[in-house]
Write an enzyme that holds these catalytic residues in place. Structure first.
Site, mmCIF file in Angstrom:
data_model
loop_
_atom_site.group_PDB
_atom_site.id
_atom_site.type_symbol
_atom_site.label_atom_id
_atom_site.label_comp_id
_atom_site.label_asym_id
_atom_site.label_seq_id
_atom_site.Cartn_x
_atom_site.Cartn_y
_atom_site.Cartn_z
ATOM 1 N N CYS A 131 -5.196 -60.044 13.253
ATOM 2 C CA CYS A 131 -6.026 -59.016 13.057
ATOM 3 C C CYS A 131 -5.752 -57.638 13.666
ATOM 4 O O CYS A 131 -5.556 -56.499 12.998
ATOM 5 C CB CYS A 131 -7.434 -58.961 13.163
ATOM 6 S SG CYS A 131 -8.007 -60.459 12.406
ATOM 7 N N HIS A 271 -11.176 -52.232 13.605
ATOM 8 C CA HIS A 271 -11.082 -53.709 12.965
ATOM 9 C C HIS A 271 -12.566 -54.116 12.327
ATOM 10 O O HIS A 271 -13.455 -54.004 12.897
ATOM 11 C CB HIS A 271 -10.578 -54.711 13.767
ATOM 12 C CG HIS A 271 -10.457 -56.006 12.909
ATOM 13 N ND1 HIS A 271 -9.879 -56.183 11.600
ATOM 14 C CD2 HIS A 271 -10.750 -57.215 13.088
ATOM 15 C CE1 HIS A 271 -10.119 -57.302 11.301
ATOM 16 N NE2 HIS A 271 -10.627 -58.043 12.030
ATOM 17 N N ASN A 301 -13.739 -58.792 6.240
ATOM 18 C CA ASN A 301 -12.647 -59.149 7.206
ATOM 19 C C ASN A 301 -11.508 -59.416 6.403
ATOM 20 O O ASN A 301 -11.300 -60.283 5.905
ATOM 21 C CB ASN A 301 -12.859 -60.112 8.317
ATOM 22 C CG ASN A 301 -11.677 -59.980 9.437
ATOM 23 O OD1 ASN A 301 -10.686 -59.420 9.450
ATOM 24 N ND2 ASN A 301 -12.165 -60.794 10.603
#
Length: 344
Positions: A131, A271, A301
């Site tokens: 990520c 994020h 996500n």
């Protein structure tokens, strides 16, 4: 492109390599047409809309078609970023794709994107830092520009996570979505551009978030398929704890190194993993909610694609304006983390 091929005009403007600043001059993003809502997930696994929203803040996510690969999504996002930057594909010197879901083990997804774009002069490779991959890739590309080795870089974060989530695991399958975001980087004159970067890794925590199967440790076999090793595994509570600490600390360090104060940051793009994580970071950094840009309720996500997709939305909706100091901050498996302060 070599430093010698940079024009005299560019050199006079401060584009001659060492000491220059690097700016994002174009953004683009893409999300697949299909939307999977929490109500849809209620029909697939033992979950409810209330359970998902309370624990993650996510209401829907985009899911790629079966015939839609990571490079397909990355190409569309890249085309949009190049269009906004007014840069032709043949003028791109470097393409880096940050992803944990490449089209294939090799060749790199970046090479597929190069071919689709017609960016025949670009050097291409993938970067894998989960990520945090997009921030790692932007930082890597900026070094090529700062040394004068290249003029224009295209950095893409792209993921097809729907292909690696375990749709039998209700704790993880509700969290992830597919998509791609891209940025075009070029040298610029200070005080704009990337002001500071902080990155880090902790390999002692690899067991908390991983996709075990398919590599050299656990090659594809009937046994690895039976054991469902080709799906993502996550220890959610531990990931939460480390993510909040790492992103908060990295964010503060990046702001300090930029010479700015937290009060001067106009927009924070974190994020987009989990609303509880975002809220915990806000509390630790003592920043009011309205300075955070959050779109995870609509995307979930997207790993390396999360920040560039959110960044593109923030720019195109006017949330981020010229001269705004902004903070990008991410955390991912590895563990890896990073933060970047940019004056837009």
């Amino acid at each position: 492109m070599t430093a010698a091929s940079i024009s005299p005009d560019q050199k006079q403007a401060g584009f001659s390599g060492f000491g220059c600043s690097v700016a994002i001059v174009g953004t683009g993003s893409y999300a697949p047409e299909k939307i999977l809502t929490n109500a849809d997930l209620e029909k697939i696994v033992d979950t409810t809309d209330e359970w998902i929203v309370t624990r993650s803040g996510i209401r829907e996510r985009h899911i790629a078609r079966e015939d839609e690969a990571t490079s397909d999504m990355a190409t569309v996002a890249a085309q949009r970023a190049l269009e906004q930057a007014k840069v032709a594909p043949e003028d791109v010197d470097l393409i880096i794709v940050a992803t944990i879901t490449p089209d294939m083990v090799f060749p790199s997804t970046a090479c597929f994107v190069q071919n689709r774009l017609g960016a025949r002069n670009a050097t291409c490779f993938d970067l894998e830092a989960a990520c945090a991959g997009f921030l790692f890739a932007v930082n890597t590309a900026s070094q090529f520009i700062k040394t004068g080795a290249i003029r224009t870089a295209l950095v893409i974060g792209a993921e097809k996570l729907s292909g690696v989530v375990d749709w039998q695991d209700r704790t993880t399958c509700v969290l992830f979505g597919d998509g791609a975001g891209a940025v075009v980087l070029q040298a610029c004159e200070a005080p704009r551009g990337i002001l500071s970067v902080v990155t880090g890794s902790d390999g002692s925590l690899t067991e908390l978030l991983k996709l075990p199967g398919g590599g050299s440790r656990y090659p594809v076999s009937p046994q690895t398929i039976e054991q469902r090793l080709h799906y993502m595994k996550m220890v959610g509570k531990d990931v939460f704890k480390h993510a909040v600490r790492a992103m908060s600390e990295a964010g503060r360090k990046a702001i300090e190194q930029s010479g700015l104060s937290i009060d001067q940051i106009a927009c924070i793009v974190p994020h987009q993993a989990n609303m509880r994580i975002v809220e915990a970071i806000r509390d630790r950094m003592a920043v009011e909610p309205e300075r955070f840009f959050v779109n995870l309720d609509r995307y979930g996500n997207m790993s390396a694609a999360s920040i560039p997709v959110a960044l593109d939305e923030a720019v195109r909706t006017g949330r981020i304006k010229r001269d705004d100091p902004i903070l990008l901050v991410a955390f991912g498996g590895g563990f890896t983390w990073g933060a970047m302060v940019i004056r837009w």
